[in-house]
Design an enzyme around this catalytic site. Sequence first.
Site, PDB file in Angstrom:
ATOM      1  N   ASP A 167       0.850  -1.186   0.000  1.00 41.14           N
ATOM      2  CA  ASP A 167       0.000   0.000   0.000  1.00 41.14           C
ATOM      3  C   ASP A 167       0.891   1.243   0.000  1.00 41.14           C
ATOM      4  O   ASP A 167       2.110   1.147   0.079  1.00 41.14           O
ATOM      5  CB  ASP A 167      -0.949  -0.017   1.192  1.00 41.14           C
ATOM      6  CG  ASP A 167      -0.227  -0.028   2.531  1.00 41.14           C
ATOM      7  OD1 ASP A 167       1.006   0.168   2.550  1.00 41.14           O
ATOM      8  OD2 ASP A 167      -0.887  -0.224   3.558  1.00 41.14           O
ATOM      9  N   SER A 168       0.296   2.413  -0.087  1.00 42.13           N
ATOM     10  CA  SER A 168       1.083   3.643  -0.262  1.00 42.13           C
ATOM     11  C   SER A 168       1.567   4.234   1.049  1.00 42.13           C
ATOM     12  O   SER A 168       2.428   5.115   1.053  1.00 42.13           O
ATOM     13  CB  SER A 168       0.236   4.694  -0.973  1.00 42.13           C
ATOM     14  OG  SER A 168      -0.833   5.106  -0.138  1.00 42.13           O
TER      15      SER A 168
ATOM     16  N   GLY B 176      -0.542   5.832   2.960  1.00 43.11           N
ATOM     17  CA  GLY B 176      -1.484   6.914   3.235  1.00 43.11           C
ATOM     18  C   GLY B 176      -2.459   6.605   4.352  1.00 43.11           C
ATOM     19  O   GLY B 176      -2.689   7.435   5.234  1.00 43.11           O
TER      20      GLY B 176
ATOM     21  N   GLN C 241     -11.785   6.933  -5.058  1.00 43.14           N
ATOM     22  CA  GLN C 241     -12.328   7.435  -3.797  1.00 43.14           C
ATOM     23  C   GLN C 241     -13.711   8.041  -4.045  1.00 43.14           C
ATOM     24  O   GLN C 241     -14.295   7.821  -5.100  1.00 43.14           O
ATOM     25  CB  GLN C 241     -11.351   8.437  -3.176  1.00 43.14           C
ATOM     26  CG  GLN C 241     -10.089   7.807  -2.605  1.00 43.14           C
ATOM     27  CD  GLN C 241     -10.339   7.021  -1.314  1.00 43.14           C
ATOM     28  OE1 GLN C 241     -11.451   6.981  -0.780  1.00 43.14           O
ATOM     29  NE2 GLN C 241      -9.301   6.362  -0.817  1.00 43.14           N
TER      30      GLN C 241
ATOM     31  N   GLY D 299     -11.387   3.498   0.643  1.00 45.61           N
ATOM     32  CA  GLY D 299     -12.353   4.220   1.454  1.00 45.61           C
ATOM     33  C   GLY D 299     -13.591   3.434   1.826  1.00 45.61           C
ATOM     34  O   GLY D 299     -14.606   4.017   2.204  1.00 45.61           O
TER      35      GLY D 299
ATOM     36  N   ASP E  69      -7.672  -7.836   0.299  1.00 44.74           N
ATOM     37  CA  ASP E  69      -6.766  -8.044   1.429  1.00 44.74           C
ATOM     38  C   ASP E  69      -7.503  -7.649   2.693  1.00 44.74           C
ATOM     39  O   ASP E  69      -8.392  -6.798   2.660  1.00 44.74           O
ATOM     40  CB  ASP E  69      -5.494  -7.204   1.293  1.00 44.74           C
ATOM     41  CG  ASP E  69      -5.731  -5.769   1.747  1.00 44.74           C
ATOM     42  OD1 ASP E  69      -5.395  -5.445   2.899  1.00 44.74           O
ATOM     43  OD2 ASP E  69      -6.281  -4.969   0.960  1.00 44.74           O
TER      44      ASP E  69
ATOM     45  N   CYS F  56      -6.692 -28.293   6.001  1.00 43.38           N
ATOM     46  CA  CYS F  56      -5.514 -27.565   6.492  1.00 43.38           C
ATOM     47  C   CYS F  56      -4.764 -28.400   7.530  1.00 43.38           C
ATOM     48  O   CYS F  56      -5.296 -29.364   8.094  1.00 43.38           O
ATOM     49  CB  CYS F  56      -5.915 -26.205   7.068  1.00 43.38           C
ATOM     50  SG  CYS F  56      -6.541 -26.254   8.768  1.00 43.38           S
TER      51      CYS F  56
ATOM     52  N   CYS G 211      -6.551 -28.724  10.980  1.00 40.69           N
ATOM     53  CA  CYS G 211      -7.719 -29.616  11.009  1.00 40.69           C
ATOM     54  C   CYS G 211      -7.337 -31.075  10.792  1.00 40.69           C
ATOM     55  O   CYS G 211      -8.019 -31.982  11.283  1.00 40.69           O
ATOM     56  CB  CYS G 211      -8.740 -29.173   9.964  1.00 40.69           C
ATOM     57  SG  CYS G 211      -9.628 -27.663  10.425  1.00 40.69           S
TER      58      CYS G 211
END
Length: 371
Positions: free
Chosen positions: A90-91, A93, A188, A215, A265, A305, A308
Amino acid sequence: MLKFTLHKKDGYARRGTLELNHGKIETPVFMPVGTYGSVKAMNPQNLHDIKAQIILGNTYHLWLRPGLEVIGQFGGLHGFIGWDKPILTDSGGFQVFSLSDMRKLTEEGCTFKSPINGDKLFLSPEISMKIQTVLNSDIAMQLDECTPGEATREQARKSLQMSLRWAERSKKAFEDLKNPNALFGIVQGAMYEDLREESLRGLEQFDFPGLAVGGLSVGEPKPEMYRMLRAVGPILPEHKPHYLMGVGTPEDLVYGVAHGIDMFDCVMPTRNARNGWLFTRFGDLKIKNAKHKLDKRPIDESCTCYACQNFSRAYLHHLHRAGEILGAQLNTIHNLHFYQVIMAEMRDAIEQGKFADWQAQFHENRARGTD
């Protein structure tokens, strides 16, 4: 480098392949979050075992610690953390804007105090691109102003216009740095459909190879988030990958895919795992509850998994109550595996033109509840 191939559509749901410098990704895809360069309670082999295709790193946190000098010595984040598949960063921000009482925002960028040592720092589109170039992430994100969900129309419009100007600066800096990876723009506009469309139209001029919806999942009611997804997802450009940032529950992923989203994500599966909240095909399970103390069954009898296949609810209950690290690891392996299985099943269902049937069965199963 980025090449996106759309193989099949089923309604708005999309099945594609994303080719990046560190490998191919089959979409729709969920990206585990490795904030500080590690997915909490997981090592890279665990991530390979659950078939994670790409992970996310946090530009802001990695910039503050260990810093660019350290990561640069390893040729980027892949070499530093021992991960050979794609990475998205990510940036920075969102984290900076979360420091509302410790930062000052101008057209140039954002000045803030380091939460580690109190140093005065400055983040701009150009600096964000420089950081992400050193990190050498396969997908970098433009720096945007993260608009709060409760913003007024005027606040949201001013914010998205700033983000568009920063998108232009981010793209120019990214190209000037000769970054060989891909840069995504971010749509945004808060909770206003017309402003979301305005943001999307504004981004078209920069021709980013992929677009994210930002956002959302920032405190707004779930019906509002879904309303925005219904409005924005289907109008994103068909030939580019669509990324929904920071979302969410298993139901959110399915709703997003149903409305044209390719990439997700969220910290939820890992954070919830550490708190003993486990996701299963038949609803959610709180492993700390006393009813699991003598339960010999796995978390989910249909799950393949490692947790489990090898351990009982009783043992996981004990580990959680005792605060053992192994408990957090096994819970996390399970939750992330479950998320990857959901994505794989959706990919198959879209390929077969049976997404609506799969979606109905998914919701029926989840509503049934664990016993």
